[in-house]
Design an enzyme around this catalytic site. Structure first.
Site, PDB file in Angstrom:
ATOM      1  N   ASP A   1       0.830  -1.205   0.000  1.00 30.33           N
ATOM      2  CA  ASP A   1       0.000   0.000   0.000  1.00 30.33           C
ATOM      3  C   ASP A   1       0.867   1.259   0.000  1.00 30.33           C
ATOM      4  O   ASP A   1       1.991   1.241   0.513  1.00 30.33           O
ATOM      5  CB  ASP A   1      -0.907  -0.033   1.249  1.00 30.33           C
ATOM      6  N   GLY A   2       0.324   2.334  -0.552  1.00 33.88           N
ATOM      7  CA  GLY A   2       1.002   3.631  -0.473  1.00 33.88           C
ATOM      8  C   GLY A   2       1.610   4.097  -1.778  1.00 33.88           C
ATOM      9  O   GLY A   2       2.292   5.125  -1.812  1.00 33.88           O
ATOM     10  N   ASN A   3       1.347   3.377  -2.864  1.00 37.06           N
ATOM     11  CA  ASN A   3       1.912   3.799  -4.165  1.00 37.06           C
ATOM     12  C   ASN A   3       1.403   5.179  -4.571  1.00 37.06           C
ATOM     13  O   ASN A   3       2.158   6.019  -5.068  1.00 37.06           O
ATOM     14  CB  ASN A   3       1.519   2.809  -5.263  1.00 37.06           C
TER      15      ASN A   3
ATOM     16  N   SER B   1      -7.352  -5.896  -5.927  1.00 40.41           N
ATOM     17  CA  SER B   1      -8.452  -6.453  -5.140  1.00 40.41           C
ATOM     18  C   SER B   1      -9.757  -6.376  -5.931  1.00 40.41           C
ATOM     19  O   SER B   1      -9.863  -5.609  -6.914  1.00 40.41           O
ATOM     20  CB  SER B   1      -8.599  -5.688  -3.824  1.00 40.41           C
ATOM     21  N   THR B   2     -10.746  -7.132  -5.482  1.00 45.87           N
ATOM     22  CA  THR B   2     -12.057  -7.079  -6.148  1.00 45.87           C
ATOM     23  C   THR B   2     -12.645  -5.665  -6.047  1.00 45.87           C
ATOM     24  O   THR B   2     -13.483  -5.288  -6.864  1.00 45.87           O
ATOM     25  CB  THR B   2     -13.031  -8.108  -5.520  1.00 45.87           C
TER      26      THR B   2
ATOM     27  N   ASN C   1     -10.766  -2.910  -6.326  1.00 44.12           N
ATOM     28  CA  ASN C   1      -9.972  -1.955  -7.116  1.00 44.12           C
ATOM     29  C   ASN C   1     -10.604  -1.580  -8.462  1.00 44.12           C
ATOM     30  O   ASN C   1     -10.198  -0.594  -9.087  1.00 44.12           O
ATOM     31  CB  ASN C   1      -8.541  -2.483  -7.354  1.00 44.12           C
TER      32      ASN C   1
ATOM     33  N   ARG D   1      -5.753  -1.810   8.357  1.00 47.54           N
ATOM     34  CA  ARG D   1      -6.980  -2.516   7.952  1.00 47.54           C
ATOM     35  C   ARG D   1      -6.587  -3.826   7.277  1.00 47.54           C
ATOM     36  O   ARG D   1      -5.504  -3.924   6.708  1.00 47.54           O
ATOM     37  CB  ARG D   1      -7.753  -1.686   6.897  1.00 47.54           C
TER      38      ARG D   1
ATOM     39  N   GLU E   1       0.100 -12.974  12.568  1.00 47.93           N
ATOM     40  CA  GLU E   1       0.589 -11.736  13.178  1.00 47.93           C
ATOM     41  C   GLU E   1       0.577 -10.659  12.094  1.00 47.93           C
ATOM     42  O   GLU E   1       0.980 -10.919  10.949  1.00 47.93           O
ATOM     43  CB  GLU E   1       2.034 -11.912  13.663  1.00 47.93           C
TER      44      GLU E   1
HETATM   45  C1  FPP Z   1      -1.933   0.055  -3.417  1.00 47.47           C
HETATM   46  O1  FPP Z   1      -1.461   1.394  -3.396  1.00 47.47           O
HETATM   47  C2  FPP Z   1      -1.397  -0.696  -4.550  1.00 47.47           C
HETATM   48  C3  FPP Z   1      -2.117  -1.265  -5.549  1.00 47.47           C
HETATM   49  C4  FPP Z   1      -3.593  -1.233  -5.647  1.00 47.47           C
HETATM   50  C5  FPP Z   1      -1.483  -1.973  -6.673  1.00 47.47           C
HETATM   51  C6  FPP Z   1      -0.282  -2.799  -6.331  1.00 47.47           C
HETATM   52  C7  FPP Z   1       0.656  -2.749  -7.439  1.00 47.47           C
HETATM   53  C8  FPP Z   1       1.992  -2.689  -7.330  1.00 47.47           C
HETATM   54  C9  FPP Z   1       2.723  -2.700  -6.045  1.00 47.47           C
HETATM   55  C10 FPP Z   1       2.805  -2.587  -8.558  1.00 47.47           C
HETATM   56  C11 FPP Z   1       3.793  -3.696  -8.752  1.00 47.47           C
HETATM   57  C12 FPP Z   1       3.274  -5.035  -8.777  1.00 47.47           C
HETATM   58  C13 FPP Z   1       2.440  -5.726  -9.656  1.00 47.47           C
HETATM   59  C14 FPP Z   1       2.372  -7.175  -9.564  1.00 47.47           C
HETATM   60  C15 FPP Z   1       1.608  -5.125 -10.711  1.00 47.47           C
HETATM   61  P1  FPP Z   1      -2.513   2.591  -3.480  1.00 47.47           P
HETATM   62  O2  FPP Z   1      -2.691   2.932  -4.908  1.00 47.47           O
HETATM   63  O3  FPP Z   1      -3.774   2.176  -2.770  1.00 47.47           O
HETATM   64  O4  FPP Z   1      -1.788   3.712  -2.692  1.00 47.47           O
HETATM   65  P2  FPP Z   1      -2.488   4.903  -1.856  1.00 47.47           P
HETATM   66  O5  FPP Z   1      -3.218   4.256  -0.713  1.00 47.47           O
HETATM   67  O6  FPP Z   1      -1.307   5.710  -1.401  1.00 47.47           O
HETATM   68  O7  FPP Z   1      -3.386   5.641  -2.798  1.00 47.47           O
END
Ligand code: FPP
Length: 247
Positions: free
Chosen positions: A19-21, A64-65, A67, A191, A204
Site C-alpha cells: 500500500d502507499g503507491n 483487489s475485487t 480496485n 486494515r 501476526e
Molecule cells: C496500493 O497502493 C497498490 C495497488 C492497488 C497496486 C499494487 C501494485 C503494485 C505494487 C505494482 C507492482 C506489482 C504488480 C504485480 C503489478 P494505493 O494505490 O492504494 O496507494 P495509496 O493508498 O497511497 O493511494
C-alpha cells in the site's frame, strides 16, 4: 548488495499488502500510476530477500475485487502493467526457482484476455519450481473466496454435517497454501482490506509506515524480526502462566 539471510526461524509464508503507491507518487508531483510503476523494483527486491531468508510462500496483493472502482485510466494501467511485468519478469522468476500462482477470480470478463494468456504462460513456465511459491492475489477478495468455497461445496452436494473448517480450507483458491504466519501492510494503514480473511485468522500483523515503493528486502527483514520478537514474547507469557516469570 549484502544478503539478508541468517535470520532465525523465517516464517514459511509471508503475505504483503503493498500500500502507499498513490501517496508516494503524490508526494513527488507524479501521477498515481507512476507510484505503481515504482512499486515493481520494490517487489522484486523483496522476492530476492524472501529467497535469501528461506521464505517458502510469498503472497502479494496486486489487485483487489474492490480496485475496479478506481478510475478507468488507473484500472487499465494496472491491467497493462501486469501484462508487461509478466512478460519482462517471468524468465527471471523462473531462473530464481519461483513458482508463480495467480489467486482470485480469473473468470471475470473485465480481465483482458491478453493478461489471462500471460498469467497462464507464467504459471505453466514456472509450475515445477520449488524454491518459493509467489502468489499474486489478483482480482482477489477474501469474502469472495469464502463465497466461492461455499458455492463449490454446495455444488458438490455435500451434507451439512460434513461441513467443517477442513472442508472449507480444501475449497479455498489454493488448498495446499499454508496459512501466513505474518501479514505485512505498508504505508501505516491498519486494515485487513478483505485480504486472506480465512487464511490470516491467526496471523501476526506488522504495519510499517514505509510506503510500498520505498520498501525493500531490509525492511522485509525488519518486519520479520518484529514478528520473531513477538513469537519470543509469546513463549515468555506461556512460561509465566506455568509459574515461571523469567521469560
Ligand atoms: C496500493 O497502493 C497498490 C495497488 C492497488 C497496486 C499494487 C501494485 C503494485 C505494487 C505494482 C507492482 C506489482 C504488480 C504485480 C503489478 P494505493 O494505490 O492504494 O496507494 P495509496 O493508498 O497511497 O493511494
Amino acid at each position: 548488495m549484502p544478503e539478508v539471510s541468517g535470520l532465525s526461524q523465517a516464517p514459511t509464508h509471508v503475505a504483503i499488502i503493498m500500500d502507499g503507491n498513490g501517496r508516494w507518487a503524490n508526494a513527488r508531483g507524479l501521477h498515481r500510476t507512476q507510484g505503481h510503476a515504482a512499486g515493481e523494483p520494490a517487489l522484486f527486491d523483496v522476492v530476492h530477500g524472501a529467497l535469501e531468508m528461506g521464505i517458502e510462500w510469498l503472497t502479494v496483493y496486486t489487485f483487489s475485487t474492490e480496485n475496479w472502482s478506481r478510475d478507468e485510466y488507473e484500472v487499465s494501467f494496472l491491467m497493462e502493467f501486469n501484462v508487461d511485468l509478466l512478460e519482462r519478469r517471468r524468465d527471471e522468476l523462473n531462473e530464481l526457482g519461483v513458482r508463480v500462482i495467480f489467486m482470485g477470480d480469473l473468470d471475470d470478463p473485465r480481465i483482458p484476455p491478453v493478461l489471462l494468456d500471460r498469467i497462464r504462460d507464467a504459471e505453466e513456465l514456472t509450475a515445477d519450481n520449488t524454491k518459493m511459491s509467489m502468489v499474486f492475489a489478483f482480482n482477489y477478495g477474501g469474502r469472495r473466496e469464502i463465497v466461492d468455497a461455499v458455492r463449490s461445496i454446495v455444488e458438490d452436494g455435500v451434507d451439512s454435517d460434513a461441513v467443517d473448517e477442513g472442508l472449507i480450507r480444501q475449497h479455498l483458491y489454493i488448498p495446499d497454501m499454508p496459512d501466513p504466519e505474518l501479514v505485512i501492510r505498508t504505508s501505516g494503514e491498519q486494515r485487513t482490506s478483505n485480504y486472506l480473511l480465512w487464511e490470516a485468522a491467526y496471523s501476526e500483523y506488522v504495519v510499517t509506515e514505509v510506503l510500498w515503493p520505498d520498501f525493500d528486502r531490509y525492511e522485509l527483514a525488519r518486519c520479520v524480526e518484529e514478528y520473531q520478537a513477538r513469537e519470543r514474547r509469546f513463549g515468555g507469557a506461556v512460561d509465566a502462566s506455568l509459574g515461571d516469570s523469567s521469560g
